[in-house]
Scaffold this motif. Structure first.
Motif, PDB file in Angstrom:
ATOM      1  N   TYR B 140      -2.332 -27.640 -24.019  1.00 45.06           N
ATOM      2  CA  TYR B 140      -1.832 -28.945 -24.451  1.00 45.06           C
ATOM      3  C   TYR B 140      -0.684 -29.407 -23.560  1.00 45.06           C
ATOM      4  N   LYS B 161      -7.786 -32.397 -28.868  1.00 40.33           N
ATOM      5  CA  LYS B 161      -7.666 -31.520 -30.044  1.00 40.33           C
ATOM      6  C   LYS B 161      -8.958 -31.425 -30.851  1.00 40.33           C
ATOM      7  N   TYR B 336      -4.543 -24.045 -26.641  1.00 42.38           N
ATOM      8  CA  TYR B 336      -4.974 -24.661 -27.901  1.00 42.38           C
ATOM      9  C   TYR B 336      -6.322 -24.099 -28.363  1.00 42.38           C
TER      10      TYR B 336
END
Lengths: 432, 432
Positions: B140, B161, B336
């Motif tokens: 990220y 995401k 992530y």
């Protein structure tokens, strides 16, 4: 560039190789096949009429000598990589030898006939081990049409006329014509809430492309100059770059298409050699407004750096009872960048190409009204479904649709040659 | 997940395998090497201390039996693909057998000692044939930092995401640590006149990544579910995704990076297995604001889907006399998306992975001030050159710079394990 193998009056002693078909004696494309009977191993062959010359069988009979014999031994293998690596002298020697064996009056005709296998009973394999598959973006009209799907006044991409834009595709899922395809699932673009949906793609498309197979290739850290490219260009196949437009729209920024395309790419079983294509070279389309290419991409004055290869996609639907209805028709002569430029650009930074690597031309669209090479363009992003001749409509592909790509070259004074077909059926979504 | 091979009090009879180094008895990474003497063939081995266990020699002495013997026979080959395909039972059986042979008190110690070859004299090869190389974008902070280089208020990518964004890289130019790299040339972004320049890249960069090797893989048309991913995750190496930022800026729209990266990717010679990494699993970073992942990417509650692997890049410059000065330092625990999610996403559309396929993690950056994994971020697009400890400055790499990546895992109660290094020197531009 032209030699006795291109002479339009050459005739083959095999009746099905008569002029007008895809595989006359002037073509002689290479492929890999298994003859009738599922247990036999794959081996290399050459298409002639409705038959395949089994190169292992022909080699065993001692029908070749010198460079042609060396080429035949390599081209008989179940993967053509070593033949592709062997270079233009052996490609050309084998082509000449086969051409002479197949001509009316060839003294070895009966021995050669014993090496022919019927195409109708053959099972095809991938012609070679594909180390890397690169797809390019060479059609100006495809670029303009695709851009307008999303924005009516979309300007041309600023880099398009400076370089053949390319990206790496998936090598593992390149398969030969006839491969099965279940409608893929994936993340679909979010609506109001910003949360993507998940499910089978609703915007399945084909892309009408050609594939170029690389010959000897280059070592990492070296480049293939434009004028050396012919030594490295083995041949051309038909290529369908199946695409899921909704998955693509959501995933492709910033790194390009990924799951939208890597589930399958199908290619035709036959590779038409650049030597066979020599009579069909054409000038690249350029206008006075186009920028002069940078030196490493600039062909010599008057060079014919393009190829006039007619392309067509037809759709056979379930409701249509299997009859193929034409959707797209264009020609590779509209491509802004030719095959030699793809090689020169790809390697200019020292990237190494290996024998058997595959370069896609990108979707081939032309400037005319029915010359768009995919449904995204034909249906203007799905907003204007295409009407088929049986009255059905298509914005995108439906389950059960069979996509049939064909390609051929015609020019007065030369024999027509063809690519055969590249075919695939979209099945309903499964678990994967 | 943990077993006797992870016990921190295990001791090896080889002095150089003492705790604190990269290759204690708890690590046992796999690689392919040629022992001292250039004429010997490549073969598989396992790093221990400053030595390599030659698996072909150990197999020949009959030191293994059962599944371990089957595994050793495959892992002794010059390409580890068949061992990777053989699955977790054989990976694990061989690890256990080697662990027992190397422990203090092992009755076969003298026989095993005869199978050790010094790392200092070894030449390393690629650990396997890499069919396809995919690179992901999982950090990220890298996403935010890179975006801000071009626009200070750049918003996060809307898809970041929701999915591990990935793209296909070049398999042919993945090479093992130590590969030479001449500064690549290419088209550089146009200035006022709109005409691109051509020449050597002026914005050469490294990218600090991990590479994940795929085990058995999946057939086309099937998917690997998240909870089945551990069966398919073989191991991890260091990966430097060399990048030419100026070439990238001009070519990458709309299809992603191509010539900006495909000239070379270097990996460390040793693959640390996921079994060795088991003690270092970590929770994925998530905040209350993060969306809940779609089911196919959602780990079970409490699952440790990440790995805490420290990463560091140091630069040895010509002026610095070869002393390495640290540039980047971060940890894979900030990613992530974890390795199992990469597999599940990659195959969700039916894309087939093959044994030995390589998945890059993407540049690993963390939230801290010196945790950026490439110079593009560290120097804010070149605007704020980094000051090295010897007083030199770097906006991007200079000719003669050697980039040295290292990685290791540490956790109280467990033995430290390391990855060795991934090294490469940028040379001046040549003809290619």
């Amino acid at each position: 560039m032209l030699n006795e193998t291109h002479a339009p009056d050459l005739k083959c002693w095999l009746a099905s190789a008569a002029p007008g078909g895809d595989f006359p004696i002037q073509n002689l494309p290479f492929g890999v096949f298994r003859p009738a009977g599922g247990s036999q191993p794959m081996r290399g062959g050459i298409a002639i009429g409705d038959m395949i010359l089994d190169l292992a069988a022909a080699s065993a009979l001692g029908l070749f000598d010198g460079l042609a014999a060396e080429g035949a031994a390599l081209a008989a293998r179940p993967e053509l990589n070593d033949f592709m690596a062997a270079g233009r002298d052996r490609w050309s020697a084998l082509r000449l030898a086969v051409s002479r064996l197949l001509r009316v009056g060839a003294p070895q005709a009966e021995a050669v006939r014993a090496c022919l296998r019927p195409q109708a009973q053959a099972e095809y394999g991938l012609p070679c081990r594909i180390g890397d598959y690169t797809d390019f973006f060479t059609s100006y009209d495809h670029m303009i049409n695709s851009g307008r799907v999303f924005r009516p006044d979309a300007p041309p991409l600023p880099n398009f006329k400076w370089m053949p834009i390319g990206y790496h595709g998936r090598a593992s899922s390149v398969e030969v014509s006839g491969a099965r395809l279940r409608r893929p699932s994936g993340q679909l673009p979010p609506g109001e809430g910003g949360r993507p949906e998940f499910g089978p793609s609703r915007r399945m498309d084909y892309e009408m492309e050609l594939g170029v197979f690389v010959g000897p290739g280059n070592a990492r850290g070296t480049a293939i100059a434009l004028d050396a490219a012919p030594e490295h260009l083995f041949g051309v196949c038909l290529l369908n770059d199946w695409s899921a437009r909704d998955i693509q729209a959501w995933e492709a920024l910033p790194l390009g298409p990924f799951l939208a395309k890597n589930f399958l790419t199908t290619i035709s079983p036959w590779i038409v050699t650049f030597e066979a294509l020599a009579p069909f070279r054409s000038a690249l389309p350029r206008t006075a407004d186009d920028p002069e290419a940078l030196p490493y991409l600039r062909p010599a004055d008057g060079a014919l750096a393009g190829y006039d290869i007619e392309l067509e996609v037809a759709l056979a639907t379930r409701a249509g009872g299997g009859a193929a209805q034409r959707l797209s028709r264009s020609s590779y002569r509209h491509a802004y960048w030719g095959p030699a430029q793809l090689l020169a650009h790809h390697t200019r930074n020292g990237c190494n190409l290996r024998p058997g690597d595959l370069l896609g031309s990108g979707t081939q669209s032309g400037p005319g009204p029915a010359e768009q090479g995919c449904l995204l363009e034909l249906s203007r992003g799905g907003r204007e479904p295409v009407r088929l001749s049986n009255g059905e409509r298509r914005a995108f592909l439906e389950d059960g649709d069979t996509v049939v790509m064909r390609g051929w070259c015609e020019r007065p004074g030369f024999a027509r040659i063809g690519f055969g077909e590249c075919r695939g059926t979209l099945l309903a979504a499964g678990d994967a």
